[in-house]
Design a protein around this motif. Sequence first.
Motif, PDB file in Angstrom:
ATOM      1  N   VAL A 158      26.755  41.240  32.468  1.00  0.00           N
ATOM      2  CA  VAL A 158      25.507  40.764  33.071  1.00  0.00           C
ATOM      3  C   VAL A 158      25.543  39.251  33.273  1.00  0.00           C
ATOM      4  CG1 VAL A 158      23.042  40.439  32.625  1.00  0.00           C
ATOM      5  CG2 VAL A 158      24.101  42.684  32.253  1.00  0.00           C
ATOM      6  N   ARG A 159      26.036  38.519  32.280  1.00  0.00           N
ATOM      7  CA  ARG A 159      26.104  37.060  32.397  1.00  0.00           C
ATOM      8  C   ARG A 159      27.065  36.645  33.505  1.00  0.00           C
ATOM      9  NH1 ARG A 159      21.470  35.385  30.419  1.00  0.00           N
ATOM     10  NH2 ARG A 159      21.027  36.415  28.420  1.00  0.00           N
ATOM     11  N   LEU A 160      28.164  37.387  33.656  1.00  0.00           N
ATOM     12  CA  LEU A 160      29.103  37.090  34.731  1.00  0.00           C
ATOM     13  C   LEU A 160      28.443  37.291  36.092  1.00  0.00           C
ATOM     14  CD1 LEU A 160      31.899  36.428  35.842  1.00  0.00           C
ATOM     15  CD2 LEU A 160      32.552  38.819  35.455  1.00  0.00           C
ATOM     16  N   MET A 161      27.689  38.369  36.231  1.00  0.00           N
ATOM     17  CA  MET A 161      26.987  38.607  37.485  1.00  0.00           C
ATOM     18  C   MET A 161      25.979  37.498  37.767  1.00  0.00           C
ATOM     19  SD  MET A 161      26.387  42.711  36.948  1.00  0.00           S
ATOM     20  CE  MET A 161      25.599  43.059  38.517  1.00  0.00           C
ATOM     21  N   ILE A 165      25.961  34.780  40.944  1.00  0.00           N
ATOM     22  CA  ILE A 165      24.788  34.622  41.807  1.00  0.00           C
ATOM     23  C   ILE A 165      24.325  33.173  41.829  1.00  0.00           C
ATOM     24  CG2 ILE A 165      22.330  35.207  41.999  1.00  0.00           C
ATOM     25  CD1 ILE A 165      23.164  38.016  40.925  1.00  0.00           C
ATOM     26  N   ALA A 166      24.343  32.518  40.667  1.00  0.00           N
ATOM     27  CA  ALA A 166      23.881  31.131  40.587  1.00  0.00           C
ATOM     28  C   ALA A 166      24.823  30.175  41.311  1.00  0.00           C
ATOM     29  CB  ALA A 166      23.724  30.718  39.125  1.00  0.00           C
ATOM     30  N   GLN A 167      26.136  30.386  41.170  1.00  0.00           N
ATOM     31  CA  GLN A 167      27.112  29.462  41.744  1.00  0.00           C
ATOM     32  C   GLN A 167      27.383  29.734  43.224  1.00  0.00           C
ATOM     33  OE1 GLN A 167      28.305  26.803  40.129  1.00  0.00           O
ATOM     34  NE2 GLN A 167      27.074  27.395  38.347  1.00  0.00           N
ATOM     35  N   GLN A 168      27.270  30.994  43.647  1.00  0.00           N
ATOM     36  CA  GLN A 168      27.475  31.383  45.048  1.00  0.00           C
ATOM     37  C   GLN A 168      28.804  30.854  45.596  1.00  0.00           C
ATOM     38  OE1 GLN A 168      24.195  31.116  47.752  1.00  0.00           O
ATOM     39  NE2 GLN A 168      22.674  31.489  46.177  1.00  0.00           N
ATOM     40  N   ARG A 169      29.849  31.031  44.819  1.00  0.00           N
ATOM     41  CA  ARG A 169      31.178  30.624  45.269  1.00  0.00           C
ATOM     42  C   ARG A 169      31.759  31.695  46.192  1.00  0.00           C
ATOM     43  NH1 ARG A 169      34.230  29.515  39.809  1.00  0.00           N
ATOM     44  NH2 ARG A 169      35.922  28.909  41.240  1.00  0.00           N
ATOM     45  N   ALA A 170      32.901  31.391  46.811  1.00  0.00           N
ATOM     46  CA  ALA A 170      33.542  32.319  47.734  1.00  0.00           C
ATOM     47  C   ALA A 170      33.809  33.660  47.056  1.00  0.00           C
ATOM     48  CB  ALA A 170      34.853  31.717  48.242  1.00  0.00           C
ATOM     49  N   GLY A 171      33.444  34.737  47.717  1.00  0.00           N
ATOM     50  CA  GLY A 171      33.663  36.075  47.186  1.00  0.00           C
ATOM     51  C   GLY A 171      32.596  36.568  46.241  1.00  0.00           C
ATOM     52  N   ALA A 172      31.540  35.777  46.008  1.00  0.00           N
ATOM     53  CA  ALA A 172      30.515  36.156  45.030  1.00  0.00           C
ATOM     54  C   ALA A 172      29.841  37.472  45.399  1.00  0.00           C
ATOM     55  CB  ALA A 172      29.477  35.042  44.896  1.00  0.00           C
ATOM     56  N   GLY A 173      29.566  37.675  46.689  1.00  0.00           N
ATOM     57  CA  GLY A 173      28.898  38.900  47.107  1.00  0.00           C
ATOM     58  C   GLY A 173      29.706  40.142  46.771  1.00  0.00           C
ATOM     59  N   ALA A 174      31.014  40.106  47.059  1.00  0.00           N
ATOM     60  CA  ALA A 174      31.878  41.255  46.769  1.00  0.00           C
ATOM     61  C   ALA A 174      32.007  41.486  45.265  1.00  0.00           C
ATOM     62  CB  ALA A 174      33.261  41.036  47.386  1.00  0.00           C
ATOM     63  N   ILE A 175      32.116  40.399  44.506  1.00  0.00           N
ATOM     64  CA  ILE A 175      32.252  40.513  43.051  1.00  0.00           C
ATOM     65  C   ILE A 175      31.003  41.141  42.453  1.00  0.00           C
ATOM     66  CG2 ILE A 175      32.373  39.177  40.903  1.00  0.00           C
ATOM     67  CD1 ILE A 175      34.203  37.215  42.445  1.00  0.00           C
ATOM     68  N   VAL A 176      29.822  40.669  42.867  1.00  0.00           N
ATOM     69  CA  VAL A 176      28.565  41.191  42.320  1.00  0.00           C
ATOM     70  C   VAL A 176      28.398  42.662  42.688  1.00  0.00           C
ATOM     71  CG1 VAL A 176      26.052  41.015  42.453  1.00  0.00           C
ATOM     72  CG2 VAL A 176      27.435  38.948  42.224  1.00  0.00           C
ATOM     73  N   ALA A 177      28.761  43.053  43.911  1.00  0.00           N
ATOM     74  CA  ALA A 177      28.645  44.452  44.327  1.00  0.00           C
ATOM     75  C   ALA A 177      29.545  45.347  43.483  1.00  0.00           C
ATOM     76  CB  ALA A 177      28.988  44.590  45.806  1.00  0.00           C
ATOM     77  N   GLN A 178      30.792  44.914  43.255  1.00  0.00           N
ATOM     78  CA  GLN A 178      31.719  45.719  42.457  1.00  0.00           C
ATOM     79  C   GLN A 178      31.273  45.809  41.002  1.00  0.00           C
ATOM     80  OE1 GLN A 178      35.552  43.967  43.173  1.00  0.00           O
ATOM     81  NE2 GLN A 178      35.594  44.575  45.310  1.00  0.00           N
ATOM     82  N   LEU A 179      30.777  44.706  40.454  1.00  0.00           N
ATOM     83  CA  LEU A 179      30.311  44.730  39.075  1.00  0.00           C
ATOM     84  C   LEU A 179      29.048  45.573  38.931  1.00  0.00           C
ATOM     85  CD1 LEU A 179      30.877  41.010  37.981  1.00  0.00           C
ATOM     86  CD2 LEU A 179      32.296  43.003  37.473  1.00  0.00           C
TER      87      LEU A 179
END
Length: 319
Positions: A158-161, A165-179
């Motif tokens: 949860v903290r990683l997600m 979201i807070a940092q919005q770095r490259a690939g964040a959307g894909a990472i959050v969806a997979q997690l």
Amino acid sequence: MNPHTDPLSELVDWLGLRGRMDLHCLFGEDWAAPHEAIGPWRAPFHIVLRGRCELWLPESRTLVPLEEGSLVILPRGSAHVLRTAGLQGEGRAIRLRTGELLDLKTNLKRPEKADTDILCGEFEFPGRRRSVLLEALPEPMVIAFADRPGFAWLEGLVRLMAEEIAQQRAGAGAIVAQLSGTLFTLAVRAHLETKPELTGVLGLMASPRLAPGLRAMLTQPQEPWTVASLAERCHLSRATFAREFTRRVGTGPLEFLTTLRMELASRLLAQGGQGAQDTASIAEAVGYRSEAAFNRAFARHAGITPGRFRRAGAGKMEP
């Protein structure tokens, strides 16, 4: 079927789960956020990162307090309201702001001053007609992970997600969806570990005496199982196995086996592409030597023939 796959992994795989995070909520005092029913094959979830609130389900008249560090999932997509604990009335107006990664809901001019921080998302289970796993989960399912050292792995996810979201770095959307998809399986596992009295397929998973029978059904659904042969797998007498199985699940072993076979068949029928199997092959894979017998059993289960089910398309099936 992989003979080494555990029952939870197998059943989650059958769901064809897709997860996503789509909303960040930052609230001050006196707020209420209603959510319409979206079930049965879409399940909203909420993660309380900071503060506390309450969950109200009007249909069942259920009120659940949610502490900081809690995850709540509604497996059947019931209508519900998240709100300030003890709120009387509608609360202060909530505004929606469009964001690059997640939209923001807030009742504050300065959201960074919020007392309550919640992430909201949704699990989708496309093409389902029935799922013994979803049916066994409570509505709602609440996992309070912050105060349980044994759930550090869930809190870490949860903290990683939240950090992505807070940092919005490259690939964040894909990472959050997979997690988000992983989050569902971890939540069910946590539920298994915190609820000793479980029913349905979860009760079978939690029973050392009956779990071998469930594993046999899942990994070898094509086998001509009988109550006696399943009881033998569990090192129980036929009568003891049948009695304990029915007490846990509410149906007999062979009736439950048929449900599992039809659920797997739905999954195989929904798979498109060049690797898709024909109906006769699917019938054989789930234990039917006769394609006609399989067609009749599937129609009783799903209310639609296998051919029509496949033509309709997994993403377009009605509940």
